[in-house]
Design an enzyme around this catalytic site. Structure first.
Site, PDB file in Angstrom:
ATOM      1  N   LYS A 111     -30.501  52.375 108.797  1.00  0.00           N
ATOM      2  CA  LYS A 111     -30.941  53.129 107.619  1.00  0.00           C
ATOM      3  C   LYS A 111     -32.461  53.266 107.597  1.00  0.00           C
ATOM      4  CE  LYS A 111     -26.923  51.881 104.858  1.00  0.00           C
ATOM      5  NZ  LYS A 111     -26.416  51.080 103.733  1.00  0.00           N
ATOM      6  N   HIS A 124     -27.376  35.569 101.689  1.00  0.00           N
ATOM      7  CA  HIS A 124     -25.997  35.702 101.223  1.00  0.00           C
ATOM      8  C   HIS A 124     -25.770  34.749 100.062  1.00  0.00           C
ATOM      9  CE1 HIS A 124     -25.705  32.496 104.241  1.00  0.00           C
ATOM     10  NE2 HIS A 124     -26.004  33.391 105.145  1.00  0.00           N
TER      11      HIS A 124
END
Length: 118
Positions: A54, A102
């Site tokens: 991206k 995470h």
């Protein structure tokens, strides 16, 4: 250039259950598979590669594939990334920085890149 990606660890667990080792080999290099020994690490690696693509403005596809992005760790365990020479040259990339985290069932990765100066 900046890219970010969020992935559900549960989604990666389902992917592994369905596709096993062969599935991992589709998006991880052999040395990355050795590092990715937990679902949250695998999810972080997936997010990192997506965030990288991206940042380049392409997404994963013909211009930039999963195996064009190599993930590894520094001696302190921090994640690093390296682009294949083909991709690095095509997009004129000078440097890349990566952060992965995470928590609560999700992995997030952010990639920042600098282009070479003319």
């Amino acid at each position: 250039m900046i890219g970010i990606d969020l992935v559900s660890i549960e989604r990666i667990e389902a992917f592994i259950a369905k596709h096993g080792q062969r599935g991992l080999e589709r998006f991880l290099l052999p040395e990355e598979i050795l590092l990715a020994n937990k679902p949250e690490t695998i999810a972080g690696f997936w997010a990192a590669k997506e965030a990288c693509s991206k940042a380049l403005g392409t997404g994963i596809g013909a211009e930039v594939g999963f195996h064009d992005i190599r993930l590894f760790k520094n001696p302190k365990g921090a994640p690093l990334l390296e682009l294949s020479p083909r991709v690095k040259d095509r997009f004129e990339i000078d440097s890349c920085a990566l952060s992965i985290t995470h928590d609560k069932g999700f992995a997030i990765a952010v990639v920042a890149m600098e282009k070479r100066r003319a």
